[in-house]
Design a protein around this motif. Sequence first.
Motif, PDB file in Angstrom:
ATOM      1  N   VAL A 267      57.315  58.403  74.892  1.00  0.00           N
ATOM      2  CA  VAL A 267      56.008  57.780  75.093  1.00  0.00           C
ATOM      3  C   VAL A 267      55.437  57.314  73.750  1.00  0.00           C
ATOM      4  O   VAL A 267      54.888  56.206  73.639  1.00  0.00           O
ATOM      5  CB  VAL A 267      55.032  58.757  75.783  1.00  0.00           C
ATOM      6  N   THR A 268      55.586  58.142  72.716  1.00  0.00           N
ATOM      7  CA  THR A 268      55.099  57.758  71.392  1.00  0.00           C
ATOM      8  C   THR A 268      55.827  56.529  70.875  1.00  0.00           C
ATOM      9  O   THR A 268      55.205  55.592  70.350  1.00  0.00           O
ATOM     10  CB  THR A 268      55.280  58.927  70.406  1.00  0.00           C
ATOM     11  N   VAL A 269      57.144  56.494  71.033  1.00  0.00           N
ATOM     12  CA  VAL A 269      57.927  55.339  70.589  1.00  0.00           C
ATOM     13  C   VAL A 269      57.483  54.081  71.331  1.00  0.00           C
ATOM     14  O   VAL A 269      57.285  53.017  70.726  1.00  0.00           O
ATOM     15  CB  VAL A 269      59.436  55.593  70.817  1.00  0.00           C
ATOM     16  N   ILE A 270      57.307  54.199  72.641  1.00  0.00           N
ATOM     17  CA  ILE A 270      56.917  53.045  73.460  1.00  0.00           C
ATOM     18  C   ILE A 270      55.569  52.497  73.035  1.00  0.00           C
ATOM     19  O   ILE A 270      55.407  51.296  72.823  1.00  0.00           O
ATOM     20  CB  ILE A 270      56.913  53.438  74.948  1.00  0.00           C
ATOM     21  N   ARG A 271      54.577  53.383  72.900  1.00  0.00           N
ATOM     22  CA  ARG A 271      53.232  52.892  72.602  1.00  0.00           C
ATOM     23  C   ARG A 271      53.059  52.492  71.142  1.00  0.00           C
ATOM     24  O   ARG A 271      52.159  51.714  70.817  1.00  0.00           O
ATOM     25  CB  ARG A 271      52.188  53.925  73.018  1.00  0.00           C
ATOM     26  N   ASN A 272      53.897  53.006  70.256  1.00  0.00           N
ATOM     27  CA  ASN A 272      53.889  52.500  68.885  1.00  0.00           C
ATOM     28  C   ASN A 272      54.462  51.089  68.828  1.00  0.00           C
ATOM     29  O   ASN A 272      54.207  50.350  67.875  1.00  0.00           O
ATOM     30  CB  ASN A 272      54.703  53.419  67.968  1.00  0.00           C
ATOM     31  N   SER A 273      55.234  50.731  69.850  1.00  0.00           N
ATOM     32  CA  SER A 273      55.803  49.384  69.929  1.00  0.00           C
ATOM     33  C   SER A 273      54.885  48.461  70.729  1.00  0.00           C
ATOM     34  O   SER A 273      54.334  47.499  70.193  1.00  0.00           O
ATOM     35  CB  SER A 273      57.187  49.440  70.580  1.00  0.00           C
ATOM     36  N   PHE A 274      54.721  48.761  72.009  1.00  0.00           N
ATOM     37  CA  PHE A 274      53.916  47.932  72.926  1.00  0.00           C
ATOM     38  C   PHE A 274      52.507  48.511  72.947  1.00  0.00           C
ATOM     39  O   PHE A 274      52.234  49.483  73.617  1.00  0.00           O
ATOM     40  CB  PHE A 274      54.567  47.955  74.300  1.00  0.00           C
ATOM     41  N   THR A 275      51.599  47.898  72.194  1.00  0.00           N
ATOM     42  CA  THR A 275      50.291  48.511  71.944  1.00  0.00           C
ATOM     43  C   THR A 275      49.250  48.188  72.998  1.00  0.00           C
ATOM     44  O   THR A 275      48.339  48.988  73.228  1.00  0.00           O
ATOM     45  CB  THR A 275      49.755  48.086  70.574  1.00  0.00           C
ATOM     46  N   ALA A 276      49.342  47.026  73.653  1.00  0.00           N
ATOM     47  CA  ALA A 276      48.307  46.620  74.620  1.00  0.00           C
ATOM     48  C   ALA A 276      48.713  45.293  75.240  1.00  0.00           C
ATOM     49  O   ALA A 276      49.609  44.602  74.752  1.00  0.00           O
ATOM     50  CB  ALA A 276      46.952  46.474  73.930  1.00  0.00           C
ATOM     51  N   PHE A 277      48.007  44.935  76.320  1.00  0.00           N
ATOM     52  CA  PHE A 277      48.134  43.568  76.832  1.00  0.00           C
ATOM     53  C   PHE A 277      46.796  43.131  77.414  1.00  0.00           C
ATOM     54  O   PHE A 277      45.991  43.947  77.868  1.00  0.00           O
ATOM     55  CB  PHE A 277      49.259  43.431  77.868  1.00  0.00           C
ATOM     56  N   GLY A 278      46.555  41.833  77.368  1.00  0.00           N
ATOM     57  CA  GLY A 278      45.330  41.283  77.923  1.00  0.00           C
ATOM     58  C   GLY A 278      45.471  41.051  79.411  1.00  0.00           C
ATOM     59  O   GLY A 278      46.474  40.486  79.866  1.00  0.00           O
ATOM     60  N   THR A 279      44.474  41.491  80.177  1.00  0.00           N
ATOM     61  CA  THR A 279      44.487  41.311  81.628  1.00  0.00           C
ATOM     62  C   THR A 279      43.110  40.889  82.109  1.00  0.00           C
ATOM     63  O   THR A 279      42.100  41.441  81.671  1.00  0.00           O
ATOM     64  CB  THR A 279      44.927  42.594  82.360  1.00  0.00           C
ATOM     65  N   CYS A 280      43.068  39.911  83.004  1.00  0.00           N
ATOM     66  CA  CYS A 280      41.772  39.453  83.507  1.00  0.00           C
ATOM     67  C   CYS A 280      41.249  40.363  84.605  1.00  0.00           C
ATOM     68  O   CYS A 280      40.133  40.174  85.094  1.00  0.00           O
ATOM     69  CB  CYS A 280      41.849  38.007  83.980  1.00  0.00           C
ATOM     70  N   SER A 281      42.033  41.350  85.020  1.00  0.00           N
ATOM     71  CA  SER A 281      41.577  42.350  85.974  1.00  0.00           C
ATOM     72  C   SER A 281      41.879  43.728  85.418  1.00  0.00           C
ATOM     73  O   SER A 281      42.985  43.978  84.939  1.00  0.00           O
ATOM     74  CB  SER A 281      42.272  42.178  87.326  1.00  0.00           C
ATOM     75  N   ILE A 282      40.914  44.625  85.480  1.00  0.00           N
ATOM     76  CA  ILE A 282      41.147  46.020  85.129  1.00  0.00           C
ATOM     77  C   ILE A 282      41.526  46.813  86.379  1.00  0.00           C
ATOM     78  O   ILE A 282      42.336  47.737  86.339  1.00  0.00           O
ATOM     79  CB  ILE A 282      39.911  46.644  84.453  1.00  0.00           C
ATOM     80  N   ALA A 283      40.971  46.436  87.522  1.00  0.00           N
ATOM     81  CA  ALA A 283      41.230  47.177  88.755  1.00  0.00           C
ATOM     82  C   ALA A 283      42.683  47.055  89.206  1.00  0.00           C
ATOM     83  O   ALA A 283      43.265  48.030  89.687  1.00  0.00           O
ATOM     84  CB  ALA A 283      40.303  46.687  89.869  1.00  0.00           C
ATOM     85  N   GLU A 284      43.281  45.877  89.083  1.00  0.00           N
ATOM     86  CA  GLU A 284      44.640  45.680  89.600  1.00  0.00           C
ATOM     87  C   GLU A 284      45.680  46.590  88.946  1.00  0.00           C
ATOM     88  O   GLU A 284      46.442  47.259  89.646  1.00  0.00           O
ATOM     89  CB  GLU A 284      45.039  44.213  89.479  1.00  0.00           C
ATOM     90  N   PRO A 285      45.767  46.636  87.617  1.00  0.00           N
ATOM     91  CA  PRO A 285      46.773  47.521  87.036  1.00  0.00           C
ATOM     92  C   PRO A 285      46.513  48.993  87.339  1.00  0.00           C
ATOM     93  O   PRO A 285      47.458  49.746  87.602  1.00  0.00           O
ATOM     94  CB  PRO A 285      46.682  47.238  85.531  1.00  0.00           C
ATOM     95  N   LEU A 286      45.247  49.405  87.348  1.00  0.00           N
ATOM     96  CA  LEU A 286      44.942  50.791  87.695  1.00  0.00           C
ATOM     97  C   LEU A 286      45.308  51.081  89.147  1.00  0.00           C
ATOM     98  O   LEU A 286      45.842  52.149  89.476  1.00  0.00           O
ATOM     99  CB  LEU A 286      43.467  51.080  87.461  1.00  0.00           C
TER     100      LEU A 286
END
Length: 306
Positions: A267-286
């Motif tokens: 998990v640490t390796v993944i999030r140190n790599s892929f830090t975030a993404f922009g989404t026009c919806s917060i409800a959909e991914p959750l």
Amino acid sequence: MSTLPSEGTSPGTVPGVIPELFRELFDDAAVFPPGNLPVAEAVPAHRVHRAAWYAEAVGPFLCGAGRLGELATAVAAAQGQGGTAAAGDGPFRVGLVLPGGSTELAPALAAAAPFALAGVELATRDAAEAVAALDRLLPPDVPAAVELPRELLRGDDLDAVLDVLVDSPYRAKFRTGGLVAEAFPDEDELAAFLTGCARRGLPYKCTAGLHNAVRHTDRETGFEHHGFLNVLLAAQETDRAAAAAVLAERDGAVLAKAVRALTDRQVTVIRNSFTAFGTCSIAEPLGDLAALGLLSSPSPLHQEDR
């Protein structure tokens, strides 16, 4: 209407607790296409997100330089209203999105002074020039990401760009979708970017088309969307073919099982790599995470899809 169920199905989920894999993963791009929510509506919605049980999953509010005046007015109005929307809300955190290149940087930084600047995303056709401008103008405590057109991120050109960025303090940024089919890279193209970054230890963010967890074909548009769970799992791969295979997976149960099997180190390796993404919806991914049993909410979330 997107709804998060009040109970998750995974025995490892804790209601109201955001797993480390998803913390600050979803940057709020509500005012950008295809959502195009008016700033006056997006600001109070963002303040609700920042006060909600899932606040740890939500990153900064993304805004273009040309709308900062409009944003300041909307923030002042929302703060004046007070009430539950403002509960638990600190300084309004803004991520500056600058599609016009380095010439936008200095005036945008000045215009962003009323906000807590969470980062800068700078589009350019010259990575070295963008790095030099950021080095010269960006406050040292503000992170930045550099985005180049996809046609400049192929073959030897990809290696050259990533080599420039790996010697800088800045992330790469990759566009994973848009308003036309051609804006969506295929698995191999995205895998080349992800593994190129992974081999260099270069962090990155993504934007566009990733608001669903699992790779799928959109029923209305026919566009091939990458899933953000696919990208998270592929982020730990250094082999291009292996990463492409993960990106191609369309079975949510398979992806959810792989997520549950991740170690803390992975998990640490993944999030140190892929830090975030922009989404026009917060409800959909959750909502997708809840449906896959990877997230459990203490109460239902209702939000219009954007």
